[in-house]
Write an enzyme that holds these catalytic residues in place. Sequence first.
Site, PDB file in Angstrom:
ATOM      1  N   ILE A  22      87.012  81.064 110.658  1.00 20.76           N
ATOM      2  CA  ILE A  22      87.474  82.325 110.003  1.00 20.76           C
ATOM      3  C   ILE A  22      87.245  82.521 108.241  1.00 20.76           C
ATOM      4  O   ILE A  22      86.899  82.983 107.812  1.00 20.76           O
ATOM      5  CB  ILE A  22      88.914  82.888 110.437  1.00 20.76           C
ATOM      6  CG1 ILE A  22      88.839  83.145 111.840  1.00 20.76           C
ATOM      7  CG2 ILE A  22      89.037  84.186 109.628  1.00 20.76           C
ATOM      8  CD1 ILE A  22      90.301  83.411 112.465  1.00 20.76           C
ATOM      9  N   ASP A  41      89.822  71.351 102.295  1.00 21.90           N
ATOM     10  CA  ASP A  41      89.766  71.240 103.816  1.00 21.90           C
ATOM     11  C   ASP A  41      89.517  69.987 104.166  1.00 21.90           C
ATOM     12  O   ASP A  41      88.886  69.029 103.509  1.00 21.90           O
ATOM     13  CB  ASP A  41      88.748  72.179 104.116  1.00 21.90           C
ATOM     14  CG  ASP A  41      88.512  72.282 105.735  1.00 21.90           C
ATOM     15  OD1 ASP A  41      88.238  73.484 106.157  1.00 21.90           O
ATOM     16  OD2 ASP A  41      88.573  71.209 106.595  1.00 21.90           O
ATOM     17  N   ASN A  42      90.458  69.473 105.199  1.00 22.59           N
ATOM     18  CA  ASN A  42      90.455  67.930 105.569  1.00 22.59           C
ATOM     19  C   ASN A  42      89.298  67.617 106.599  1.00 22.59           C
ATOM     20  O   ASN A  42      89.335  66.616 106.986  1.00 22.59           O
ATOM     21  CB  ASN A  42      91.918  67.555 106.163  1.00 22.59           C
ATOM     22  CG  ASN A  42      92.159  68.266 107.406  1.00 22.59           C
ATOM     23  OD1 ASN A  42      91.400  69.123 108.108  1.00 22.59           O
ATOM     24  ND2 ASN A  42      93.387  68.281 107.872  1.00 22.59           N
ATOM     25  N   TYR A 156     103.122  76.925 118.303  1.00 20.54           N
ATOM     26  CA  TYR A 156     102.040  77.671 117.458  1.00 20.54           C
ATOM     27  C   TYR A 156     102.405  78.929 116.873  1.00 20.54           C
ATOM     28  O   TYR A 156     102.617  79.079 115.535  1.00 20.54           O
ATOM     29  CB  TYR A 156     100.458  77.877 118.141  1.00 20.54           C
ATOM     30  CG  TYR A 156      99.811  78.576 117.180  1.00 20.54           C
ATOM     31  CD1 TYR A 156      99.209  78.181 115.905  1.00 20.54           C
ATOM     32  CD2 TYR A 156      99.222  79.976 117.652  1.00 20.54           C
ATOM     33  CE1 TYR A 156      98.251  78.772 115.175  1.00 20.54           C
ATOM     34  CE2 TYR A 156      98.460  80.632 116.879  1.00 20.54           C
ATOM     35  CZ  TYR A 156      97.776  80.256 115.695  1.00 20.54           C
ATOM     36  OH  TYR A 156      97.159  80.890 114.903  1.00 20.54           O
ATOM     37  N   PHE A 184      94.554  89.622 115.756  1.00 18.84           N
ATOM     38  CA  PHE A 184      94.262  89.687 117.161  1.00 18.84           C
ATOM     39  C   PHE A 184      93.268  88.789 117.515  1.00 18.84           C
ATOM     40  O   PHE A 184      93.067  87.559 116.910  1.00 18.84           O
ATOM     41  CB  PHE A 184      94.300  91.085 117.556  1.00 18.84           C
ATOM     42  CG  PHE A 184      95.681  91.699 117.530  1.00 18.84           C
ATOM     43  CD1 PHE A 184      96.305  91.971 116.278  1.00 18.84           C
ATOM     44  CD2 PHE A 184      96.343  92.139 118.860  1.00 18.84           C
ATOM     45  CE1 PHE A 184      97.661  92.527 116.555  1.00 18.84           C
ATOM     46  CE2 PHE A 184      97.852  92.705 118.774  1.00 18.84           C
ATOM     47  CZ  PHE A 184      98.306  92.734 117.473  1.00 18.84           C
ATOM     48  N   ASN A 185      92.258  89.275 118.476  1.00 19.29           N
ATOM     49  CA  ASN A 185      91.338  88.257 118.881  1.00 19.29           C
ATOM     50  C   ASN A 185      90.000  88.164 118.217  1.00 19.29           C
ATOM     51  O   ASN A 185      89.471  89.268 118.061  1.00 19.29           O
ATOM     52  CB  ASN A 185      91.149  88.463 120.351  1.00 19.29           C
ATOM     53  CG  ASN A 185      92.127  87.849 121.281  1.00 19.29           C
ATOM     54  OD1 ASN A 185      93.212  88.077 121.179  1.00 19.29           O
ATOM     55  ND2 ASN A 185      91.725  86.952 122.024  1.00 19.29           N
ATOM     56  N   HIS A 204      87.609  79.350 123.257  1.00 18.19           N
ATOM     57  CA  HIS A 204      87.741  81.003 123.292  1.00 18.19           C
ATOM     58  C   HIS A 204      86.831  81.568 124.195  1.00 18.19           C
ATOM     59  O   HIS A 204      85.727  81.037 124.533  1.00 18.19           O
ATOM     60  CB  HIS A 204      87.610  81.569 121.874  1.00 18.19           C
ATOM     61  CG  HIS A 204      88.509  80.961 120.783  1.00 18.19           C
ATOM     62  ND1 HIS A 204      88.433  80.087 119.924  1.00 18.19           N
ATOM     63  CD2 HIS A 204      89.906  81.245 121.140  1.00 18.19           C
ATOM     64  CE1 HIS A 204      89.696  79.940 119.267  1.00 18.19           C
ATOM     65  NE2 HIS A 204      90.681  80.729 120.138  1.00 18.19           N
ATOM     66  N   ILE A 222      87.468  82.752 135.157  1.00 17.82           N
ATOM     67  CA  ILE A 222      88.430  83.789 134.449  1.00 17.82           C
ATOM     68  C   ILE A 222      89.736  83.085 134.984  1.00 17.82           C
ATOM     69  O   ILE A 222      89.957  82.965 135.897  1.00 17.82           O
ATOM     70  CB  ILE A 222      88.053  85.171 135.333  1.00 17.82           C
ATOM     71  CG1 ILE A 222      86.719  85.654 134.732  1.00 17.82           C
ATOM     72  CG2 ILE A 222      89.400  86.020 135.251  1.00 17.82           C
ATOM     73  CD1 ILE A 222      86.274  86.916 135.198  1.00 17.82           C
TER      74      ILE A 222
HETATM   75  N1  UDP Z   1      90.121  83.551 129.188  1.00 22.24           N
HETATM   76  C1  UDP Z   1      89.450  83.167 130.432  1.00 22.24           C
HETATM   77  N2  UDP Z   1      88.547  82.316 130.601  1.00 22.24           N
HETATM   78  C2  UDP Z   1      88.327  81.128 129.488  1.00 22.24           C
HETATM   79  C3  UDP Z   1      88.968  81.757 128.552  1.00 22.24           C
HETATM   80  C4  UDP Z   1      89.648  82.601 128.139  1.00 22.24           C
HETATM   81  O1  UDP Z   1      89.384  84.128 131.181  1.00 22.24           O
HETATM   82  O2  UDP Z   1      87.486  80.335 129.796  1.00 22.24           O
HETATM   83  C5  UDP Z   1      90.825  84.684 128.896  1.00 22.24           C
HETATM   84  C6  UDP Z   1      92.258  84.403 128.615  1.00 22.24           C
HETATM   85  O3  UDP Z   1      93.050  84.072 129.681  1.00 22.24           O
HETATM   86  C7  UDP Z   1      92.600  85.301 127.647  1.00 22.24           C
HETATM   87  C8  UDP Z   1      91.243  85.837 127.054  1.00 22.24           C
HETATM   88  O4  UDP Z   1      90.270  85.521 127.911  1.00 22.24           O
HETATM   89  O5  UDP Z   1      93.001  86.508 128.488  1.00 22.24           O
HETATM   90  C9  UDP Z   1      90.945  85.478 125.613  1.00 22.24           C
HETATM   91  O6  UDP Z   1      91.468  84.058 125.441  1.00 22.24           O
HETATM   92  P1  UDP Z   1      91.105  83.258 124.098  1.00 22.24           P
HETATM   93  O7  UDP Z   1      91.286  81.997 124.224  1.00 22.24           O
HETATM   94  O8  UDP Z   1      89.592  83.452 123.688  1.00 22.24           O
HETATM   95  O9  UDP Z   1      91.853  84.011 123.196  1.00 22.24           O
HETATM   96  P2  UDP Z   1      93.542  84.104 123.077  1.00 22.24           P
HETATM   97  O10 UDP Z   1      93.901  85.388 123.772  1.00 22.24           O
HETATM   98  O11 UDP Z   1      94.144  83.127 123.816  1.00 22.24           O
HETATM   99  O12 UDP Z   1      94.160  84.202 121.519  1.00 22.24           O
END
Ligand code: UDP
Length: 339
Positions: A22, A41-42, A156, A184-185, A204, A222
């Site tokens: 980011i 930055d380290n 965290y 958010f994401n 992610h 999933i």
């Molecule tokens: N997720 C998933 N499989 C993966 C990685 C993530 O199903 O391999 C799902 C996770 O459970 C969440 C969504 O994808 O519902 C987003 O996850 P991410 O780790 O990208 O971001 P977070 O919401 O944890 O910040």
Amino acid sequence: MAEYKDDNNKKQILVTGGAGYIGSHCVLALLKQGYNVVIFDNLSTGHIETVNSLKKYGNVDFYQGDLLNYSYLNTVFKQIAVDAVIHFAACSQVGESVKNPQKYYINNVCGTLNLLKAMLENNVKKIVFSSTAAIYGEPQYTPINEEHPLNPINPYGQTKLMIEKIMEDYDKAYGLSSVRFRYFNVAGADSKGIVGEWHEPETHLIPKILASTHSNERTFEIYGNNYKTKDGTCIRDYINVEDLAEAHVLALKYLENGGKTNFFNLGTNEGSSVKEVFKLCEEIAGKKINVIIRQKREGDPAILVADNSKAKDILGWQPEKKLMQSIKTAYKWGIINAR
Ligand code: UDP
């Protein structure tokens, strides 16, 4: 380079964590606006290659250092004129923070305390801070606005909330103004493919699905399909990283214009399920991927969607890019940098 303004605006911004995902997009957004940037930055999770790419687009100085090393940090502040700070440098993996909270409390909280100390000592009074929606904890309603109770469920999120509170107190006592953004994401890469997401290991959703399209097995897991949502999978609010970076520039301008300490959600107001994201990724990559359903991941709430109206009203921020564009740029970035 044409769209990048000349360095007529000589303001110099120190960006901690500017070699990371980011942070690097934010550096690009600052350069486009003619700011000079100093990255601190380290390189524990950031990359020197990212810094070198950024240097081609404007005035970027780089100091490799750790926020826990106060004397070095203070030396950097004394060497350069800093107008404001944007603070990204932090450990940010929820799972790791549960297993190793000490690392998180020391790095994130003590590191930030050092940064604030150096700022005060050198009379720098403006900071934009990357906080997280994780400070809200288990959502009590959705979409989540900034009035939602603060109840983080992992170390965290706790560290980010502590820092937010520290910044409130420092404002009252020392006049240090902050804008804290609750992300958010975050998704996507810059549209020119200059910088992008590069985590090792990658955890992610979007980069993981896209990476699976290059692998031989082409499988993707999933985490849970019996949530109380439209298709049983988790719903998240995916905010494009370039839109997110723009908010930081607006926050700087807000503080430069005398805006008071404040905090904002950065999201799109729209949720997408894991299955929906997965389908879009398959479509963009033009490949089929096998899905394996796994157990729910601990601490994953069913739905996390932002109410972003406060950032719109006060900062005039408006996210523009759709999820499809984030996935396309992430895919392009993944192809260019297949590792
Ligand atoms: N997720 C998933 N499989 C993966 C990685 C993530 O199903 O391999 C799902 C996770 O459970 C969440 C969504 O994808 O519902 C987003 O996850 P991410 O780790 O990208 O971001 P977070 O919401 O944890 O910040």
